[in-house]
Design a protein around this motif. Sequence first.
Motif, PDB file in Angstrom:
ATOM      1  N   ARG A 149      49.846 -24.461 -65.131  1.00 16.13           N
ATOM      2  CA  ARG A 149      48.418 -24.249 -65.328  1.00 16.13           C
ATOM      3  C   ARG A 149      47.596 -25.536 -65.231  1.00 16.13           C
ATOM      4  O   ARG A 149      46.506 -25.530 -64.646  1.00 16.13           O
ATOM      5  N   PRO A 150      48.058 -26.682 -65.782  1.00 18.25           N
ATOM      6  CA  PRO A 150      47.231 -27.896 -65.725  1.00 18.25           C
ATOM      7  C   PRO A 150      46.937 -28.378 -64.309  1.00 18.25           C
ATOM      8  O   PRO A 150      45.999 -29.154 -64.105  1.00 18.25           O
ATOM      9  N   LEU A 151      47.725 -27.938 -63.331  1.00 15.20           N
ATOM     10  CA  LEU A 151      47.523 -28.387 -61.957  1.00 15.20           C
ATOM     11  C   LEU A 151      46.220 -27.853 -61.373  1.00 15.20           C
ATOM     12  O   LEU A 151      45.584 -28.509 -60.545  1.00 15.20           O
ATOM     13  N   PHE A 152      45.789 -26.670 -61.801  1.00 18.64           N
ATOM     14  CA  PHE A 152      44.682 -25.966 -61.160  1.00 18.64           C
ATOM     15  C   PHE A 152      43.353 -26.296 -61.840  1.00 18.64           C
ATOM     16  O   PHE A 152      43.153 -25.999 -63.012  1.00 18.64           O
ATOM     17  N   LEU A 153      42.458 -26.887 -61.068  1.00 16.80           N
ATOM     18  CA  LEU A 153      41.139 -27.232 -61.589  1.00 16.80           C
ATOM     19  C   LEU A 153      40.305 -25.985 -61.835  1.00 16.80           C
ATOM     20  O   LEU A 153      39.558 -25.905 -62.810  1.00 16.80           O
ATOM     21  N   ARG A 154      40.412 -25.009 -60.940  1.00 14.48           N
ATOM     22  CA  ARG A 154      39.662 -23.766 -61.051  1.00 14.48           C
ATOM     23  C   ARG A 154      40.565 -22.591 -60.671  1.00 14.48           C
ATOM     24  O   ARG A 154      41.433 -22.706 -59.808  1.00 14.48           O
ATOM     25  N   ILE A 155      40.306 -21.455 -61.308  1.00 18.14           N
ATOM     26  CA  ILE A 155      40.928 -20.193 -60.922  1.00 18.14           C
ATOM     27  C   ILE A 155      39.811 -19.196 -60.678  1.00 18.14           C
ATOM     28  O   ILE A 155      39.067 -18.848 -61.597  1.00 18.14           O
ATOM     29  N   PHE A 156      39.680 -18.765 -59.430  1.00 13.91           N
ATOM     30  CA  PHE A 156      38.680 -17.767 -59.060  1.00 13.91           C
ATOM     31  C   PHE A 156      39.402 -16.445 -58.843  1.00 13.91           C
ATOM     32  O   PHE A 156      40.186 -16.308 -57.900  1.00 13.91           O
ATOM     33  N   PHE A 196      44.898 -22.023 -53.035  1.00 13.40           N
ATOM     34  CA  PHE A 196      46.079 -21.158 -53.046  1.00 13.40           C
ATOM     35  C   PHE A 196      45.674 -19.723 -53.364  1.00 13.40           C
ATOM     36  O   PHE A 196      44.917 -19.480 -54.315  1.00 13.40           O
ATOM     37  N   ASP A 197      46.206 -18.787 -52.606  1.00 11.38           N
ATOM     38  CA  ASP A 197      46.200 -17.393 -53.001  1.00 11.38           C
ATOM     39  C   ASP A 197      47.255 -17.225 -54.100  1.00 11.38           C
ATOM     40  O   ASP A 197      48.036 -18.148 -54.370  1.00 11.38           O
ATOM     41  N   PHE A 198      47.308 -16.054 -54.739  1.00 11.80           N
ATOM     42  CA  PHE A 198      48.289 -15.811 -55.797  1.00 11.80           C
ATOM     43  C   PHE A 198      49.358 -14.806 -55.372  1.00 11.80           C
ATOM     44  O   PHE A 198      50.515 -15.175 -55.191  1.00 11.80           O
ATOM     45  N   ASP A 199      48.974 -13.541 -55.172  1.00 11.71           N
ATOM     46  CA  ASP A 199      49.955 -12.514 -54.828  1.00 11.71           C
ATOM     47  C   ASP A 199      50.605 -12.794 -53.475  1.00 11.71           C
ATOM     48  O   ASP A 199      49.924 -13.015 -52.473  1.00 11.71           O
ATOM     49  N   GLU A 200      51.929 -12.796 -53.455  1.00 12.99           N
ATOM     50  CA  GLU A 200      52.741 -13.012 -52.254  1.00 12.99           C
ATOM     51  C   GLU A 200      52.491 -14.385 -51.617  1.00 12.99           C
ATOM     52  O   GLU A 200      52.827 -14.604 -50.451  1.00 12.99           O
ATOM     53  N   MET A 229      51.863 -31.891 -58.597  1.00 10.85           N
ATOM     54  CA  MET A 229      51.647 -32.481 -59.923  1.00 10.85           C
ATOM     55  C   MET A 229      52.092 -33.941 -59.975  1.00 10.85           C
ATOM     56  O   MET A 229      51.589 -34.728 -60.782  1.00 10.85           O
ATOM     57  N   SER A 230      53.028 -34.305 -59.096  1.00  7.47           N
ATOM     58  CA  SER A 230      53.544 -35.682 -59.085  1.00  7.47           C
ATOM     59  C   SER A 230      52.730 -36.615 -58.207  1.00  7.47           C
ATOM     60  O   SER A 230      52.944 -37.832 -58.228  1.00  7.47           O
ATOM     61  N   CYS A 231      51.802 -36.078 -57.428  1.00 11.71           N
ATOM     62  CA  CYS A 231      51.023 -36.898 -56.496  1.00 11.71           C
ATOM     63  C   CYS A 231      50.013 -37.762 -57.255  1.00 11.71           C
ATOM     64  O   CYS A 231      49.604 -37.434 -58.371  1.00 11.71           O
ATOM     65  N   PRO A 232      49.590 -38.873 -56.646  1.00 10.11           N
ATOM     66  CA  PRO A 232      48.543 -39.695 -57.271  1.00 10.11           C
ATOM     67  C   PRO A 232      47.315 -38.850 -57.586  1.00 10.11           C
ATOM     68  O   PRO A 232      46.963 -37.938 -56.820  1.00 10.11           O
ATOM     69  N   PRO A 233      46.638 -39.118 -58.689  1.00 14.67           N
ATOM     70  CA  PRO A 233      45.522 -38.268 -59.124  1.00 14.67           C
ATOM     71  C   PRO A 233      44.355 -38.215 -58.142  1.00 14.67           C
ATOM     72  O   PRO A 233      43.548 -37.290 -58.207  1.00 14.67           O
ATOM     73  N   GLU A 234      44.273 -39.192 -57.246  1.00 13.31           N
ATOM     74  CA  GLU A 234      43.149 -39.186 -56.310  1.00 13.31           C
ATOM     75  C   GLU A 234      43.433 -38.356 -55.060  1.00 13.31           C
ATOM     76  O   GLU A 234      42.593 -38.282 -54.156  1.00 13.31           O
ATOM     77  N   ASP A 235      44.590 -37.697 -54.975  1.00 17.12           N
ATOM     78  CA  ASP A 235      44.933 -36.982 -53.743  1.00 17.12           C
ATOM     79  C   ASP A 235      44.430 -35.539 -53.702  1.00 17.12           C
ATOM     80  O   ASP A 235      43.594 -35.198 -52.874  1.00 17.12           O
ATOM     81  N   PHE A 236      44.923 -34.652 -54.570  1.00 15.22           N
ATOM     82  CA  PHE A 236      44.685 -33.225 -54.395  1.00 15.22           C
ATOM     83  C   PHE A 236      43.869 -32.601 -55.522  1.00 15.22           C
ATOM     84  O   PHE A 236      44.186 -32.759 -56.698  1.00 15.22           O
ATOM     85  N   GLU A 237      42.835 -31.879 -55.133  1.00  9.25           N
ATOM     86  CA  GLU A 237      42.121 -30.977 -56.024  1.00  9.25           C
ATOM     87  C   GLU A 237      42.639 -29.579 -55.715  1.00  9.25           C
ATOM     88  O   GLU A 237      42.521 -29.106 -54.583  1.00  9.25           O
ATOM     89  N   VAL A 238      43.215 -28.905 -56.706  1.00  8.75           N
ATOM     90  CA  VAL A 238      43.925 -27.649 -56.480  1.00  8.75           C
ATOM     91  C   VAL A 238      43.157 -26.491 -57.116  1.00  8.75           C
ATOM     92  O   VAL A 238      42.780 -26.541 -58.292  1.00  8.75           O
ATOM     93  N   VAL A 239      42.935 -25.440 -56.319  1.00  9.14           N
ATOM     94  CA  VAL A 239      42.143 -24.287 -56.741  1.00  9.14           C
ATOM     95  C   VAL A 239      42.881 -23.006 -56.365  1.00  9.14           C
ATOM     96  O   VAL A 239      43.487 -22.936 -55.290  1.00  9.14           O
ATOM     97  N   CYS A 240      42.834 -22.017 -57.233  1.00  7.70           N
ATOM     98  CA  CYS A 240      43.396 -20.705 -56.930  1.00  7.70           C
ATOM     99  C   CYS A 240      42.261 -19.743 -56.596  1.00  7.70           C
ATOM    100  O   CYS A 240      41.262 -19.665 -57.322  1.00  7.70           O
ATOM    101  N   VAL A 241      42.421 -18.997 -55.500  1.00  6.74           N
ATOM    102  CA  VAL A 241      41.443 -18.005 -55.062  1.00  6.74           C
ATOM    103  C   VAL A 241      42.194 -16.697 -54.848  1.00  6.74           C
ATOM    104  O   VAL A 241      42.978 -16.578 -53.905  1.00  6.74           O
ATOM    105  N   SER A 242      41.973 -15.719 -55.709  1.00  6.75           N
ATOM    106  CA  SER A 242      42.824 -14.537 -55.674  1.00  6.75           C
ATOM    107  C   SER A 242      42.056 -13.267 -56.020  1.00  6.75           C
ATOM    108  O   SER A 242      41.148 -13.275 -56.845  1.00  6.75           O
TER     109      SER A 242
END
Length: 283
Positions: free
Chosen positions: A152-159, A43-47, A122-135
């Motif tokens: 915040r707990p949803l995002f494994l990494r914030i770059f 995910f991007d952040f701004d807009e 956040m409601s999906c099974p834990p084996e489905d999505f690895e979520v990262v922010c790139v901004s």
Amino acid sequence: MRDSVFNCCFAPPQPPGGLEKPHWHDNGMRAPPPNNRRFLIFFDFDETLVDECSDDAMVTVAPGGSLPGWLKDTYQPGKYNEYMQRVLAYLAEQGVTPATICNTIERLPPCPGIPALLRFLMSCPPEDFEVVCVSDANTVFIESWLESLGFRPLFLRIFANPAHFDDSGQLQLRPFHAHNCLRCPVNMCKAELVQQYIAQRVCERGGRHYQRILYVGDGANDFCPSLTLSGGDTTFPRRDFPMHRLIQEMEEAKPGEFKANVVPWSNGEDIIKRLRKIMEEKP
């Protein structure tokens, strides 16, 4: 200059050994990253998550709600990060406090349907999505906003560009990394970042690739990493924003050159619908 596929960067794939590891912000993560996730979504952040540019929000806390002309005149194309360092120094000199800055960021409105999308993930099974922010925003802004909404707990990494408040209360900002792409801002090339992250994670996963890579964004700098995706991956450009227009321009100029599946979105619900279909696909 108008956004165009010909003035936007694309860093071609390189072997993992040839990549210089940037300063990656791990946001205090203590446990090792999970290696069983089927899908990797950026995910991007701004807009994209927030419905405006977080840096622009800083203008509203300046005296009189505007920046002096001499400061605005110091901006140079491709060096926005350096310009924001000067803006933040000016705000500190004017007595703008860390609390004011964080409160302003926390009040930024999310894009339509984004809270529903993040709750869905956040409601999906834990084996489905690895979520990262790139901004190209900064870590303080992103952390503050996500924490305030409970995401915040949803995002494994914030770059993002590293930032912190110093002892005097000034928000200190640094560039994310150095790179060799001549057409990207000097502080960040998202294409290089995404490639490095995927290569590292595949290595950590014992060579096992993700079932699909997904990318959600809006700007020209989100078009760049989307060019690195394969035909089995999916990119979600915000409808009628620069990223979407650049993809359309490329498809018209060079049919078939853009490999990833394209799903434009105006509301987070549009993304949820496609993610539900993706989750039903067999590996």
